[in-house]
Design a protein around this motif. Structure first.
Motif, short mmCIF file in Angstrom:
data_model
loop_
_atom_site.label_atom_id
_atom_site.label_comp_id
_atom_site.label_asym_id
_atom_site.label_seq_id
_atom_site.Cartn_x
_atom_site.Cartn_y
_atom_site.Cartn_z
N ARG A 110 0.92 -1.31 0.07
CA ARG A 110 0.13 0.17 -0.11
C ARG A 110 0.77 1.25 0.19
N ASP A 111 2.04 1.05 0.56
CA ASP A 111 2.98 2.29 0.61
C ASP A 111 3.86 2.41 -0.63
N GLY A 112 3.56 1.44 -1.65
CA GLY A 112 4.57 1.47 -2.69
C GLY A 112 3.80 1.68 -3.77
N ILE A 113 2.87 2.52 -3.96
CA ILE A 113 2.28 2.94 -4.91
C ILE A 113 2.60 4.33 -5.52
N SER A 114 3.00 4.52 -6.97
CA SER A 114 3.50 5.81 -7.32
C SER A 114 2.87 6.06 -8.65
N ALA A 115 2.57 7.37 -8.74
CA ALA A 115 2.20 7.82 -10.06
C ALA A 115 2.48 8.88 -10.75
N ASP A 116 2.59 8.99 -12.17
CA ASP A 116 3.24 9.77 -13.01
C ASP A 116 2.30 10.10 -14.33
N LEU A 117 2.13 11.40 -14.32
CA LEU A 117 0.86 11.61 -15.76
C LEU A 117 1.71 12.42 -16.58
N ALA A 118 1.82 11.81 -17.88
CA ALA A 118 2.47 12.77 -18.72
C ALA A 118 1.70 12.44 -20.03
N ASP A 119 1.40 13.44 -21.16
CA ASP A 119 0.80 13.33 -22.21
C ASP A 119 -0.37 12.77 -22.30
N GLY A 120 -1.32 12.79 -21.22
CA GLY A 120 -2.59 12.50 -21.24
C GLY A 120 -2.73 10.80 -20.74
N VAL A 121 -1.66 10.46 -20.52
CA VAL A 121 -1.61 8.82 -19.87
C VAL A 121 -1.03 9.04 -18.34
N LEU A 122 -1.77 8.48 -17.51
CA LEU A 122 -1.42 8.04 -15.85
C LEU A 122 -0.91 6.60 -15.97
N THR A 123 0.52 6.78 -15.23
CA THR A 123 1.09 5.45 -15.07
C THR A 123 1.14 5.32 -13.71
N LEU A 124 0.62 4.10 -13.24
CA LEU A 124 0.60 3.93 -11.96
C LEU A 124 1.66 2.65 -11.78
N ARG A 125 2.44 2.85 -10.68
CA ARG A 125 3.29 1.74 -10.40
C ARG A 125 2.78 1.08 -8.98
N LEU A 126 2.34 -0.22 -9.07
CA LEU A 126 2.15 -0.86 -7.68
C LEU A 126 3.27 -1.92 -7.29
N LYS A 127 4.22 -1.63 -6.21
CA LYS A 127 5.11 -2.53 -5.82
C LYS A 127 4.35 -3.75 -5.12
N VAL A 128 4.93 -4.81 -5.40
CA VAL A 128 4.49 -6.05 -4.91
C VAL A 128 5.17 -6.25 -3.59
N ARG A 129 4.63 -6.69 -2.50
CA ARG A 129 5.15 -6.92 -1.31
C ARG A 129 6.46 -8.04 -1.25
N GLU A 130 7.39 -7.60 -0.53
CA GLU A 130 8.37 -8.56 -0.63
C GLU A 130 8.15 -10.10 -0.40
N ALA A 131 7.08 -10.34 0.51
CA ALA A 131 6.57 -11.75 1.02
C ALA A 131 5.76 -12.28 -0.21
N ALA A 132 5.17 -11.55 -1.15
CA ALA A 132 4.41 -12.33 -2.06
C ALA A 132 5.14 -12.64 -3.56
N LYS A 133 6.55 -11.76 -3.51
CA LYS A 133 7.50 -12.13 -4.48
C LYS A 133 7.77 -13.70 -4.69
N PRO A 134 7.77 -13.95 -5.97
CA PRO A 134 8.49 -15.60 -5.84
C PRO A 134 9.65 -15.96 -5.60
N ARG A 135 9.95 -16.81 -4.61
CA ARG A 135 11.52 -17.06 -4.04
C ARG A 135 12.06 -18.39 -4.69
N LYS A 136 13.29 -18.35 -5.07
CA LYS A 136 13.97 -19.46 -5.46
C LYS A 136 14.56 -20.23 -4.27
N ILE A 137 14.22 -21.48 -4.23
CA ILE A 137 14.85 -22.39 -3.14
C ILE A 137 15.91 -23.21 -3.75
N THR A 138 17.02 -23.09 -3.16
CA THR A 138 18.02 -23.88 -3.73
C THR A 138 18.24 -25.30 -2.84
N VAL A 139 18.45 -26.19 -3.59
CA VAL A 139 18.47 -27.68 -2.77
C VAL A 139 20.00 -27.53 -2.31
#
Lengths: 157, 116
Positions: B86-115
């Motif tokens: 919720r704290d990692g949302i940023s917005a940018d407006l340019a040329d009539g286009v709004l770009t929203l970036r929503l960061k995925v929580r660390e815990a929700a990112k896929p993790r690689k598990i090495t054997v």
């Protein structure tokens, strides 16, 4: 985001699957025949954009053409006027590279566009001014002197 | 309740959107021609992300010879799940286009598990 689910849901019904695939194939062929223009995936087959939507407004001394061109860069836009024909031409490119990203939903389109607007005969093509801001193009075309609406004060004797 | 009534009074349009994602963020681009930074309001309320945009390109008392463009203000609501920071949302407006970036929580990112 929940919208991604809505797009995929209809594909989960096995009976409808073949029909939608057939439409998708048809659309891909259609897009290829247009030279790689990417059509929005949620739109109908026939409402693809041929050019930007415009407004033409008449003022006392000038005409104003407004066109919605979100995401188009100024350097990719070309304007020309010949007599009373105004042509807006351009190229709308993707702002973000998609190579490393998965596209979840596309309602927007990219590609080249061109639109020629037949202005009233009273325009003066020598006096044109264009401004492109916030994704909206505004072109002001002056009227010929003789066609300007004038209020003449008549003095009472 | 008040919100709903107000929304019904004014006609609004839903801006077309393009959504992309990778492992660390979700990118949403909304086409909102005519909207300026001042006319834009982005809110997060619980699981709802709402975007309201007021058009600032109206021509006052205009005589239209051609009128094809939409003139409504914009409104769009997204439901965001727990994976979005919720704290990692940023917005940018340019040329009539709004770009929203929503960061995925660390815990929700896929993790690689090495054997080992």
């Amino acid at each position: 985001m929940d919208h991604a689910n809505q797009v995929t849901r209809r594909r989960e019904s096995p009976a409808a699957l073949d029909l939608w695939d057939a439409f998708d194939d048809l659309r891909r062929d259609f897009e290829r025949s247009l030279g790689g223009l990417e059509l929005p995936s949620v739109s109908g087959l026939l409402d693809w954009p041929t050019g930007p939507a415009i407004d033409l407004v008449e003022g006392d001394d000038e005409f104003l053409v407004l066109a919605d061109l979100p995401g188009v860069r100024k350097e990719d836009l070309e304007l020309s006027i010949q007599g009373n024909l105004l042509t807006i031409r351009g190229d709308k490119k993707l702002a973000e590279p998609t190579t490393s990203r998965k596209v979840v939903r596309t309602e927007t389109w990219v590609g080249s566009f061109s639109r020629t607007i037949n202005l009233p005969d009273t325009v003066n093509p020598e006096k044109v001014e264009a401004l492109f801001r916030d994704g909206v193009l505004r072109v002001r075309i002056a009227k010929r002197e003789e066609s300007k609406r004038r209020t003449v004060q008549i003095s009472l004797k | 309740m008040d919100n709903t009534t107000a929304r019904n009074e004014r006609r609004l349009m839903v801006p077309p959107v393009r959504i992309m994602e990778d492992e660390s963020e979700v990118l949403a681009q909304l086409e909102m021609p005519g909207v300026t930074r001042e006319g834009l309001e982005i809110k997060v309320d619980g699981n709802t992300l709402t975007i309201d945009g007021k058009r600032a390109d109206e021509v006052p008392s205009a005589r239209y010879l051609v009128r094809e463009r939409r003139h409504e203000d914009y409104h769009k609501a997204f439901t965001i799940d727990e994976s979005v920071d919720r704290d990692g949302i940023s917005a940018d407006l340019a040329d009539g286009v709004l770009t929203l970036r929503l960061k995925v929580r660390e815990a929700a990112k896929p993790r690689k598990i090495t054997v080992g």
